[in-house]
Enzyme design. Structure first.
Site, PDB file in Angstrom:
ATOM      1  N   LEU A 109       0.737  -1.242  -0.175  1.00  0.00           N
ATOM      2  CA  LEU A 109      -0.062  -0.006  -0.075  1.00  0.00           C
ATOM      3  C   LEU A 109       1.014   1.242  -0.023  1.00  0.00           C
ATOM      4  O   LEU A 109       1.924   1.316   0.676  1.00  0.00           O
ATOM      5  CB  LEU A 109      -0.971  -0.010   1.251  1.00  0.00           C
ATOM      6  CG  LEU A 109      -1.656   1.261   1.672  1.00  0.00           C
ATOM      7  CD1 LEU A 109      -2.752   1.561   0.274  1.00  0.00           C
ATOM      8  CD2 LEU A 109      -2.542   1.329   2.777  1.00  0.00           C
ATOM      9  N   ILE A 140       4.531  -1.061   3.117  1.00  0.00           N
ATOM     10  CA  ILE A 140       4.127   0.364   2.881  1.00  0.00           C
ATOM     11  C   ILE A 140       4.848   0.893   1.832  1.00  0.00           C
ATOM     12  O   ILE A 140       6.256   0.806   1.878  1.00  0.00           O
ATOM     13  CB  ILE A 140       4.224   1.202   4.205  1.00  0.00           C
ATOM     14  CG1 ILE A 140       3.150   0.873   5.338  1.00  0.00           C
ATOM     15  CG2 ILE A 140       3.812   2.586   3.604  1.00  0.00           C
ATOM     16  CD1 ILE A 140       1.953   0.546   5.047  1.00  0.00           C
ATOM     17  N   LYS A 141       4.465   1.362   0.756  1.00  0.00           N
ATOM     18  CA  LYS A 141       5.367   1.842  -0.472  1.00  0.00           C
ATOM     19  C   LYS A 141       5.624   3.155  -0.153  1.00  0.00           C
ATOM     20  O   LYS A 141       4.709   4.194   0.075  1.00  0.00           O
ATOM     21  CB  LYS A 141       4.524   1.737  -1.706  1.00  0.00           C
ATOM     22  CG  LYS A 141       4.468   0.482  -2.466  1.00  0.00           C
ATOM     23  CD  LYS A 141       3.576   0.080  -3.776  1.00  0.00           C
ATOM     24  CE  LYS A 141       4.447   0.241  -4.647  1.00  0.00           C
ATOM     25  NZ  LYS A 141       3.426   0.121  -5.859  1.00  0.00           N
ATOM     26  N   ILE A 142       7.102   3.377  -0.303  1.00  0.00           N
ATOM     27  CA  ILE A 142       7.714   4.646  -0.170  1.00  0.00           C
ATOM     28  C   ILE A 142       8.508   5.020  -1.612  1.00  0.00           C
ATOM     29  O   ILE A 142       9.331   4.194  -1.937  1.00  0.00           O
ATOM     30  CB  ILE A 142       8.509   4.949   1.028  1.00  0.00           C
ATOM     31  CG1 ILE A 142       7.756   4.833   2.290  1.00  0.00           C
ATOM     32  CG2 ILE A 142       9.366   6.164   0.913  1.00  0.00           C
ATOM     33  CD1 ILE A 142       8.486   5.070   3.856  1.00  0.00           C
TER      34      ILE A 142
END
Length: 364
Positions: A109, A140-142
């Protein structure tokens, strides 16, 4: 006959689906992809959610319900997205808990693309989303922007699984590995275990060729058309092998650390002259992930060839990038431009997505 997609895993590569919506979850299709094709994870992004939310009525009831309490449209979106991500994480839970716990079974996400150049805002939202989803197998996408590096290190230091997205250049990729390793060291130094932390670095492929190929054709180097992204990826894998075999890394590995796997993204062929499974076939190899759109999975199932290809032609990859330089094509500048453009490309669908939610909310 063995399933072509499933065979890829025999060579140590995990195929993740680059798509999510409620229909694929509720219909049992996602479970079928896991069972029949050996799909081992899911990635999402604002464009995928925009398509899912604006093209079906599946989200209407939740938009009406969550809309009563959400402070902003963005908050409302994340309520919708978190519900999908949790459902997908639960479907992958068995896979996550296979013999090597946490080897696969992740669902990604993304933080708000509006935060791509805001290190503090990104780190804060990454932690909020991690806590909100509340699943061990969420990533978690960064984005791997310059400010993103700080947020990546901070997030890993908090024990959060991170999918680093939007990587195009080799130098930036190496900086991302440094952020990951430093984050693990920080987490360890704070007295925590590190064996549960997982991360991937998403290296984007076809977009590189879309920009470079016309320049090569102008210079009469037609034999290099469609080869530069694959050559870059092979060089990235060389960096991966080097970085994750140092004494510094071995010290972390002894404490249970997992290497940050390279993930191939943007693997659908954008040039109709190329085979539709080109980017998948060229980069199959151990300890990597390939996130693949549904239509490319269908194509690979039908006529893809699974073979151990990633380590083939490394000298040729070096030569390809050398020739590019000799032709006066600045790949470093191109990859930086692609990163800048990539931020914009994620912002636009996110704006469109928020507008679609607002319109739906108004009708409720």
């Amino acid at each position: 006959m063995a399933n072509n997609v499933k065979q890829i895993h025999d060579f140590g590569q995990s195929i993740w689906l680059d798509f999510i919506d409620r229909q694929i979850i509720s219909s049992g299709k996602l479970k079928k992809l896991i069972d029949e094709d050996g799909i081992r994870g899911v990635t999402s992004n604002p464009a995928i959610f925009e398509k899912a939310i604006s093209s079906s009525a599946d989200y209407d009831a939740d938009i009406a319900e969550f809309g009563k309490t959400a402070a902003t449209t963005e908050d409302l979106f994340f309520e919708l997205a978190v519900k999908d991500i949790q459902a997908a994480c639960d479907i992958f839970d068995d896979l996550y808990n296979e013999e090597v716990v946490g080897a696969d079974g992740y669902v990604s996400l993304e933080v708000s693309p509006f935060l791509a150049l805001d290190a503090e805002g990104t780190a804060k939202q990454a932690e909020e989303l991690w806590e909100k989803v509340d699943r061990k197998n969420v990533m978690i996408k960064i984005p791997g922007t310059k400010p993103g590096l700080k947020a990546i290190r901070e997030s890993i230091a908090k024990g959060i699984n991170i999918n680093v997205t939007l990587l195009f250049g080799l130098q930036r990729y190496e900086e991302v590995t440094e952020a990951y390793i430093s984050g693990l060291e920080d987490h360890l130094a704070a007295g925590h275990n590190i064996e549960h932390i997982s991360s991937v670095a998403s290296f984007f492929l076809s977009r590189i060729d879309v920009v470079v190929d016309p320049l090569l054709q102008e210079k009469g180097a037609d034999d290099l058309v469609g080869e530069v992204a694959i050559a870059s990826a092979k060089k990235a894998y060389e960096i991966y092998k080097r970085v994750f075999s140092t004494e510094r890394w071995k010290a972390l590995e002894a404490k249970g650390a997992k290497p940050q796997r390279l993930l191939w993204a943007s693997t659908g062929s954008k040039n109709p002259a190329f085979k539709d499974t080109k980017y998948v076939e060229a980069l199959i190899g151990p300890d990597t992930v390939d996130t693949v759109p549904l239509e490319t999975i269908d194509a690979f199932r039908e006529h893809g060839i699974a073979a151990d290809t990633l380590m083939l032609g490394l000298d040729q990859a070096t030569e390809t990038l050398g020739r590019l330089k000799a032709l006066g094509i600045d790949l470093d500048k191109i990859t930086q431009d692609l990163e800048d453009e990539g931020i914009e490309k994620f912002n636009k669908p996110f704006e469109k997505l928020l507008k679609a939610i607002e319109d739906q909310k108004a009708k409720a």
